[in-house]
Design an enzyme around this catalytic site. Structure first.
Site, PDB file in Angstrom:
ATOM      1  N   GLY A   3     -32.558  23.125   1.482  1.00  0.00           N
ATOM      2  CA  GLY A   3     -32.925  21.772   1.092  1.00  0.00           C
ATOM      3  C   GLY A   3     -32.613  20.331   1.251  1.00  0.00           C
ATOM      4  O   GLY A   3     -32.262  19.275   0.069  1.00  0.00           O
ATOM      5  N   ASN A  26     -32.687  18.055   3.863  1.00  0.00           N
ATOM      6  CA  ASN A  26     -33.679  16.617   3.907  1.00  0.00           C
ATOM      7  C   ASN A  26     -34.575  16.633   2.072  1.00  0.00           C
ATOM      8  O   ASN A  26     -34.371  15.490   2.346  1.00  0.00           O
ATOM      9  CB  ASN A  26     -35.182  17.372   5.028  1.00  0.00           C
ATOM     10  CG  ASN A  26     -33.479  17.242   6.592  1.00  0.00           C
ATOM     11  OD1 ASN A  26     -33.570  16.523   6.691  1.00  0.00           O
ATOM     12  ND2 ASN A  26     -33.307  18.437   6.643  1.00  0.00           N
ATOM     13  N   LEU A  28     -40.830  27.506   4.986  1.00  0.00           N
ATOM     14  CA  LEU A  28     -41.541  28.215   6.437  1.00  0.00           C
ATOM     15  C   LEU A  28     -42.281  29.365   6.548  1.00  0.00           C
ATOM     16  O   LEU A  28     -42.684  30.067   7.535  1.00  0.00           O
ATOM     17  CB  LEU A  28     -39.891  29.646   6.151  1.00  0.00           C
ATOM     18  CG  LEU A  28     -38.914  28.589   6.598  1.00  0.00           C
ATOM     19  CD1 LEU A  28     -37.389  29.935   6.839  1.00  0.00           C
ATOM     20  CD2 LEU A  28     -38.022  27.946   8.003  1.00  0.00           C
ATOM     21  N   LEU A  77     -46.648  29.058   6.860  1.00  0.00           N
ATOM     22  CA  LEU A  77     -47.259  28.627   7.617  1.00  0.00           C
ATOM     23  C   LEU A  77     -48.734  27.719   6.549  1.00  0.00           C
ATOM     24  O   LEU A  77     -48.860  28.660   5.684  1.00  0.00           O
ATOM     25  CB  LEU A  77     -48.596  29.338   8.148  1.00  0.00           C
ATOM     26  CG  LEU A  77     -49.622  29.028   9.400  1.00  0.00           C
ATOM     27  CD1 LEU A  77     -48.665  28.065  10.473  1.00  0.00           C
ATOM     28  CD2 LEU A  77     -50.478  30.001   9.568  1.00  0.00           C
ATOM     29  N   ASN A  94     -43.986  17.346   8.369  1.00  0.00           N
ATOM     30  CA  ASN A  94     -43.362  18.576   8.647  1.00  0.00           C
ATOM     31  C   ASN A  94     -42.127  18.170   9.481  1.00  0.00           C
ATOM     32  O   ASN A  94     -42.175  17.096   9.769  1.00  0.00           O
ATOM     33  CB  ASN A  94     -43.743  19.673   9.137  1.00  0.00           C
ATOM     34  CG  ASN A  94     -43.031  20.912   9.630  1.00  0.00           C
ATOM     35  OD1 ASN A  94     -42.017  21.045   8.653  1.00  0.00           O
ATOM     36  ND2 ASN A  94     -42.734  21.598  10.614  1.00  0.00           N
ATOM     37  N   HIS A 102     -38.900  18.902  12.066  1.00  0.00           N
ATOM     38  CA  HIS A 102     -38.972  20.767  12.458  1.00  0.00           C
ATOM     39  C   HIS A 102     -37.653  19.595  13.355  1.00  0.00           C
ATOM     40  O   HIS A 102     -37.191  18.931  14.100  1.00  0.00           O
ATOM     41  CB  HIS A 102     -39.655  20.621  14.092  1.00  0.00           C
ATOM     42  CG  HIS A 102     -39.211  22.075  14.529  1.00  0.00           C
ATOM     43  ND1 HIS A 102     -39.482  22.880  13.941  1.00  0.00           N
ATOM     44  CD2 HIS A 102     -39.595  22.359  15.853  1.00  0.00           C
ATOM     45  CE1 HIS A 102     -39.474  23.904  15.297  1.00  0.00           C
ATOM     46  NE2 HIS A 102     -38.840  23.486  16.299  1.00  0.00           N
ATOM     47  N   ASP A 141     -45.900  23.702  13.935  1.00  0.00           N
ATOM     48  CA  ASP A 141     -44.604  23.306  14.780  1.00  0.00           C
ATOM     49  C   ASP A 141     -46.120  22.344  15.851  1.00  0.00           C
ATOM     50  O   ASP A 141     -45.426  21.801  16.844  1.00  0.00           O
ATOM     51  CB  ASP A 141     -44.068  23.593  16.047  1.00  0.00           C
ATOM     52  CG  ASP A 141     -42.537  24.351  14.821  1.00  0.00           C
ATOM     53  OD1 ASP A 141     -42.297  23.900  13.325  1.00  0.00           O
ATOM     54  OD2 ASP A 141     -42.722  25.522  15.171  1.00  0.00           O
ATOM     55  N   GLU A 195     -31.650  13.910  11.141  1.00  0.00           N
ATOM     56  CA  GLU A 195     -33.340  13.854  10.317  1.00  0.00           C
ATOM     57  C   GLU A 195     -32.686  13.324   9.111  1.00  0.00           C
ATOM     58  O   GLU A 195     -34.105  12.961   8.166  1.00  0.00           O
ATOM     59  CB  GLU A 195     -32.257  15.462   9.960  1.00  0.00           C
ATOM     60  CG  GLU A 195     -33.509  16.407  11.160  1.00  0.00           C
ATOM     61  CD  GLU A 195     -33.698  18.089  11.123  1.00  0.00           C
ATOM     62  OE1 GLU A 195     -32.918  18.551   9.663  1.00  0.00           O
ATOM     63  OE2 GLU A 195     -34.255  19.193  10.975  1.00  0.00           O
TER      64      GLU A 195
HETATM   65  C1  GAR Z   1     -33.561  21.595   9.031  1.00  0.00           C
HETATM   66  O1  GAR Z   1     -33.374  21.498  10.129  1.00  0.00           O
HETATM   67  C2  GAR Z   1     -35.394  21.460   9.284  1.00  0.00           C
HETATM   68  O2  GAR Z   1     -35.834  20.502  10.316  1.00  0.00           O
HETATM   69  C3  GAR Z   1     -35.284  23.222   9.364  1.00  0.00           C
HETATM   70  O3  GAR Z   1     -34.975  24.010   8.670  1.00  0.00           O
HETATM   71  C4  GAR Z   1     -33.673  22.689   8.479  1.00  0.00           C
HETATM   72  C5  GAR Z   1     -33.822  23.033   6.702  1.00  0.00           C
HETATM   73  O4  GAR Z   1     -32.600  22.757   6.015  1.00  0.00           O
HETATM   74  N1  GAR Z   1     -37.210  23.264   9.432  1.00  0.00           N
HETATM   75  C6  GAR Z   1     -37.325  24.274  10.841  1.00  0.00           C
HETATM   76  O5  GAR Z   1     -36.852  24.997  11.632  1.00  0.00           O
HETATM   77  C7  GAR Z   1     -39.412  24.307  10.136  1.00  0.00           C
HETATM   78  N2  GAR Z   1     -39.727  25.178  11.607  1.00  0.00           N
HETATM   79  P1  GAR Z   1     -32.442  21.777   4.839  1.00  0.00           P
HETATM   80  O6  GAR Z   1     -33.095  22.891   4.065  1.00  0.00           O
HETATM   81  O7  GAR Z   1     -31.053  21.801   4.496  1.00  0.00           O
HETATM   82  O8  GAR Z   1     -33.373  20.167   4.680  1.00  0.00           O
END
Ligand code: GAR
Length: 191
Positions: free
Chosen positions: A13, A15, A86, A88, A103, A105, A146, A175
């Site tokens: 988490g 982000n 993660l 759908l 979302n 990615h 995606d 991000e």
């Molecule tokens: C992030 O890098 C996001 O882009 C990716 O998971 C990570 C979560 O990091 N998402 C995917 O791969 C979706 N297909 P976080 O939990 O530290 O925010």
């Protein structure tokens, strides 16, 4: 009235953290709830630290009931943010929030996306393919992993000798910088 955001996350988490920080003192919007399918996700602790309520659910509830949609409606949520989530997104949620689910990615979609492409797997595939450029994508969510319309892409060079840790770090920096701003700009367009 402030716009209300729901964040779905399955893991750390980081982000979600940046989004919660960004809107903590905002007049425009607030994070109303953090939801996770993973009871051990660190994002739940982060939500706690911001005194933001959280909700844990399992796959059966998510895919076979209307509980989550009902909860979001009850909380008057305006926008749904996936941040390292993660699963759908099911049809009932898509229909309840048309063009309101986004979302992030960790790659330049449509490259390196799709089922099973998340986290380190993405970066490993990028290195294995010898890509010279890598980046992030923020996009609307549809019924496929995606695949929705792209809202923002950020790019960086993959330099000779870059390791998985290095490209992951470069991506995370992008991000963290852009996701809150993109959300803010979208929310400003809502009535
Ligand atoms: C992030 O890098 C996001 O882009 C990716 O998971 C990570 C979560 O990091 N998402 C995917 O791969 C979706 N297909 P976080 O939990 O530290 O925010």
């Amino acid at each position: 009235m402030k716009k209300r955001i729901a964040i779905f996350a399955s893991g750390s988490g980081s982000n979600a953290q940046k989004i919660m920080e960004h809107f903590k003192y905002s007049d425009l919007a607030e994070v109303a709830i953090v939801l996770s399918n993973n009871p051990d996700a660190y994002v739940l602790q982060r939500a706690d630290n911001f005194e933001i309520p959280s909700h844990i659910f399992d796959k059966t509830v998510f895919y076979q009931t209307n509980e989550i949609v009902d909860l979001l409606k009850r909380l008057e949520v305006d926008m749904v943010i996936l941040a390292g989530f993660l699963l759908l997104v099911p049809e009932n949620l898509l229909q309840a929030f048309p063009n309101k689910i986004i979302n992030i990615h960790p790659a330049l979609l449509p490259k390196f996306g799709g089922k099973g492409m998340y986290g380190d797997r993405v970066h490993k595939a990028v290195l294995a393919a010898g890509e010279k450029e890598h980046g992030i994508t923020i996009h609307f969510v549809n019924e496929h992993f995606d695949e929705g319309e792209v809202i923002y892409q950020g790019r960086f060079a993959v330099d000779a000798g870059d390791t998985l840790e290095i490209i992951k770090f470069k991506g995370q920096q992008l991000e963290h910088l852009h996701y809150p701003k993109v959300i803010e700009n979208l929310l400003k367009k809502y009535n």
